[in-house]
Every structure is written in C-alpha cells, then in structure tokens.
Write a protein that holds these residues in place. Structure first.
Motif, PDB file in Angstrom:
ATOM      1  N   PRO A  87       0.798  -1.230   0.000  1.00 29.97           N
ATOM      2  CA  PRO A  87       0.000   0.000   0.000  1.00 29.97           C
ATOM      3  C   PRO A  87       0.824   1.270   0.000  1.00 29.97           C
ATOM      4  O   PRO A  87       0.436   2.269  -0.625  1.00 29.97           O
ATOM      5  CB  PRO A  87      -0.831  -0.130   1.276  1.00 29.97           C
ATOM      6  CG  PRO A  87      -0.989  -1.598   1.466  1.00 29.97           C
ATOM      7  CD  PRO A  87       0.315  -2.188   1.011  1.00 29.97           C
ATOM      8  N   THR A  88       1.960   1.255   0.712  1.00 31.00           N
ATOM      9  CA  THR A  88       2.877   2.398   0.720  1.00 31.00           C
ATOM     10  C   THR A  88       4.233   1.927   0.229  1.00 31.00           C
ATOM     11  O   THR A  88       4.778   0.952   0.733  1.00 31.00           O
ATOM     12  CB  THR A  88       3.013   2.995   2.127  1.00 31.00           C
ATOM     13  OG1 THR A  88       1.719   3.420   2.583  1.00 31.00           O
ATOM     14  CG2 THR A  88       3.953   4.181   2.124  1.00 31.00           C
ATOM     15  N   THR A 113      -1.517  -3.214   6.844  1.00 28.69           N
ATOM     16  CA  THR A 113      -2.628  -2.570   7.540  1.00 28.69           C
ATOM     17  C   THR A 113      -2.104  -2.042   8.867  1.00 28.69           C
ATOM     18  O   THR A 113      -1.082  -2.506   9.385  1.00 28.69           O
ATOM     19  CB  THR A 113      -3.800  -3.530   7.801  1.00 28.69           C
ATOM     20  OG1 THR A 113      -3.352  -4.616   8.625  1.00 28.69           O
ATOM     21  CG2 THR A 113      -4.369  -4.081   6.509  1.00 28.69           C
ATOM     22  N   GLY A 165      -4.061  -1.629   3.084  1.00 33.32           N
ATOM     23  CA  GLY A 165      -4.107  -0.184   3.227  1.00 33.32           C
ATOM     24  C   GLY A 165      -5.131   0.332   4.215  1.00 33.32           C
ATOM     25  O   GLY A 165      -5.188   1.544   4.454  1.00 33.32           O
TER      26      GLY A 165
END
Length: 465
Positions: free
Chosen positions: A205-206, A213, A249
């Motif tokens: 996600p990053t 998460t 995310g």
C-alpha cells in the motif's frame, strides 16, 4: 543440504508412509453434534509445553511451535513428537517466546520454515522474523528477515500467513505502546507484508514500507479463505475482541476505536482514517487466538466456515460466513471443557487439531496438559464396496492451494489419476492401489487456473489458486 530432487523424494516417502488411514482409533473424550454429524474429541498427544502454532505440513505431519522455543513434527496417527530444533535465543517473558510459523508453499524445492519469536539484545526485549532450512530431518541455517521489532512481555502478536503470490503476512502487537499502532513508521500494531526473502513487495500500500494494515492491538489469528479473503482475530482490552476482514491499506482503529465505530468520536475518526469495522466483536472478551478455515465435506455443518479458538473464553467458536465472505451470520460455541485453546489447524481429511494452552501461567493445567486434541467425524468414510475406476471420484478442498485429497470407492484393480490443464496437457499423475480409498496429491507448483482430474470414466473439475 541434500540435492533438491533427493529432498523431494524423501518428503514424498515420509508423506506416503504416514499411517493416516489405517490407525487405531484414539479413545474418545467427548462428542458433540454439528448438524447431522457427530464430532468426536480425542487427545492426540499430551505433555506439551504451551503449543503456540500448529501447521499441517506437506509431509502429512503436524508442524508445531512451543512457546519455550521448540519446533517439532507430530505424527497425526500416533501422536509421536519428533523435535527438530530448539531455538537457543528465544526469550520467554509472560506471553512472549516462540510464536507463529509458516512453511514455504513450494516446500519440496524450497524447504524453508518461517518463524517469529521474541529475543533479548543487550537487555532490550525485541521480536524478529527468521527463516530456517529443513534438511536431513533437522532445521538450521537461520536467516533473520526482519529484526529489532520493539516488544514487551505482552502484545507481541504474532501469526504468519503466506499468500498465493508468495508474499508473507506477519501480525504484530502494539507492544503496550498504543499510539504506535497508528504510526505508519512503526512496525508495531500492524499487519506487515514481505516477500519470502524479506524484501518489501513493490505493490505494498505504501512504497518502501512493509505496512499492509495498521491500527491493531494484538492480532493472534490469521487465515485466508479459498475465495481469497484474509481474516484476523484480535484481542481487545476489557471489551471488543474482534474478527476482522483484512484489506490492504486499511486502518483498524486502535487505540482510537474499540470494536465498532459506534461512539461519536469513533465515528469521526473512522470517517477520516479509512477504518474498516470488524465483522463481529465480543464483550466480555474471549482472548481470541488461532483461526482456521474449514472446507472439507467431513463435517458438513462447518463447511466454508471460520473456526476460532480462544484463551480466556476457553472455547471453539464456529463462525459461518455469508456468500460474499464479508459478514458473520451467527456464532456457535463448542469444546468448552478443555481450558485455554490457542492453536488450530485442519488436515486435508477434514480433521481439526486444537492445541491447549493451560501451561502458559494463566490456566489450570490438567495432568495431561498441554495437549493436542483431534476433532473428527468418524462416520465420514468411503464405503468399501466392490468398484472400478469408473466409480465416482471425489476431491477436496476445491479450490486448492497445496494439496488435494482424492477419494474413490475401493477399486478391484489399480486406478490411475491424471490431472490435465486447460489445454489438455498432463501436469500430474498418481495411482490408487487395489483397495485403496484415499490418497493425497500435491498441486504445489501448478499455475492458478482450471484443471480436470480424471480416473477411468470419472472426471472432476479442480480450481487451483
């Protein structure tokens, strides 16, 4: 290390030599109904010391961690425990020690075992992810993939889960540093995602971050369903244990949100921070722990359900999912007389194995604790009638990820099983012996997709994930 071909042959021989079918039934401790089935509970093995993780291995043995640092293989027919390694640098403190474990999906060619545990470095209590190599019946060659994770004697997590894309999820607790669960630069209070070599996947996600998460308190269960959804069980404080659907995310709220977004301040935080509410919560808390997914026809009433074990609650909870897998329809409790329950796994034959945790300093141990319990429907057998290879072939689980169980009414002669891909090419073969009713077939290494499984005139469709 052995050459891989030799290792694969050894692994296959170990698997086929396991007397999974022709075993003397264990004494039944109790029974309970699940729908029309009667589930028998027996003690597979006793005298353990806080089993933390149970994993069904590709060799058809149970692989087990115990909190003090020992990793073993357990024969599911006899209960015999074969120690593989005791990790000398495991540091136990209250809830800390050797925790979760996962085996590489391509174990025959990549014989790696992943473990997460607490250790002490210059007086500082920490946590790390380590890859071990299995060879010649032992584990060794430790390689640290992620280390120096802040830890305390409580709230360390930690379960491991390998996804079909060959990435690894690792759950971490907040280490009693609650604000760190919301800090994206911290490794605590997260579910992390790594490649199996410890590097960070490019599609996290990053970018350049292992964080998958955030906003977790102490997640101690992690499982993926055949449909691809990932679920986690998480300890609340004195309220709101959670069962979460894990989505990359997303924020899971802790410490700003406890359970559902049902208070005004929580609702504001949830709206502003992409919070994913839990599917269900428990108040009072149960101390939710190991989590598994049941897909076998052996116990039809549990088919396509989540099974959750708990420590303080001392129970096995059946959690049926809706068709989409994003809601819990009800909750039913079983297995309430064996004390604290921490670990759970399911065999391809549909037997459920549960590890007690009564020696962990918070339980009331019986003389035989700790132990592994086996839950099974003993009436689920293939009738040994005279048949041929044209008899109906059964296979499960389907979809499959690692292995499938094949069942055939006992043929009078040997029967060949052929697995073909969508282009009709043979990709696997195996063979029923005369009178043999069940066998296990590995589908590891096959590309995800649709396959056919044929023996005689019987053909079944198989989905490999």
């Amino acid at each position: 290390m052995k050459p891989l071909a030799t290792f694969a042959t050894t692994l296959l021989l170990a698997a086929t030599a396991t007397p999974l079918l022709a075993q003397t039934p264990l004494p039944v401790l109790t029974t309970f109904p699940v729908g029309s089935a009667t589930v028998s509970v027996s003690a597979l093995t006793t005298g353990l010391a806080v089993p933390w993780e149970l994993v069904w291995g590709p060799d058809n043995f149970i692989w087990m961690t115990e909190r003090g640092g020992r990793i073993s293989r357990v024969n599911p027919a006899t209960g015999a425990v074969t120690p593989l390694l005791t990790l000398a640098d495991v540091s136990t403190s209250s809830e800390g020690g050797l925790l979760g474990m996962a085996l590489h999906p391509d174990f025959a060619t990549s014989p790696y075992v992943y473990v997460v545990y607490n250790y002490t470095d210059n007086g500082t209590y920490l946590e790390k992810l380590v890859r071990l190599t299995y060879t010649n019946g032992t584990l060794g060659a430790p390689l640290v993939l992620l280390g120096s994770i802040p830890a305390t004697s409580t709230h360390s997590g930690s379960r491991l889960l390998i996804l079909p894309d060959r990435t690894l999820l690792i759950s971490t607790g907040d280490a009693q540093q609650q604000p760190q669960a919301q800090n994206p630069a911290s490794l605590n209070g997260k579910i992390l995602r790594l490649n199996l070599d410890g590097t960070i996947p490019a599609n996290n996600p990053t970018a350049s971050s292992p964080v998958y998460t955030l906003g977790h308190r102490n997640p101690q269960g992690l499982v993926r369903s055949p449909a691809g959804r990932v679920y986690s069980s998480e300890h609340g404080p004195n309220n709101d244990d959670e069962l979460n659907l894990i989505e990359p995310g997303r924020n899971y709220g802790w410490p700003n949100v406890e359970g559902l977004c049902d208070l005004p301040a929580e609702q504001t935080f949830c709206t502003q921070n992409n919070v994913r509410e839990p599917l269900t919560v428990w108040t009072p808390t149960l101390g939710v722990a190991g989590l598994s997914y049941y897909s076998s026809p052996a116990i039809p009433g549990w088919q396509n359900h989540l099974l959750l074990v708990s420590l303080k609650g001392s129970r096995l909870t059946d959690l049926p999912l809706n068709a989409a897998g994003d809601a819990i329809a009800s909750r039913t409790d079983y297995l309430t007389t064996f004390g604290r329950l921490r670990a759970i796994c399911v065999s391809p034959q549909g037997r459920v194995y549960v590890g007690t945790s009564n020696q962990d300093g918070r339980g009331n141990p019986a003389a035989t604790d700790d132990r592994i319990l086996v839950l099974e429907n003993r009436d689920f057998v293939v009738t040994a009638t005279t048949g041929t290879a044209a008899a109906q072939l059964r296979l499960y689980p389907n979809p499959a990820q690692r292995t499938i169980m094949l069942e055939l009414p006992a043929p009078t002669a040997a029967a060949t099983v052929i697995v073909r891909d969508a282009l009709g090419r043979t990709v696997r073969t195996t063979r029923f012996l005369a009178g043999q009713t069940r066998l296990t077939l590995s589908v590891e290494g096959l590309m995800p997709g649709l396959y056919s499984v044929q023996t005689g005139r019987s053909t079944q469709r198989l989905v490999v994930e």
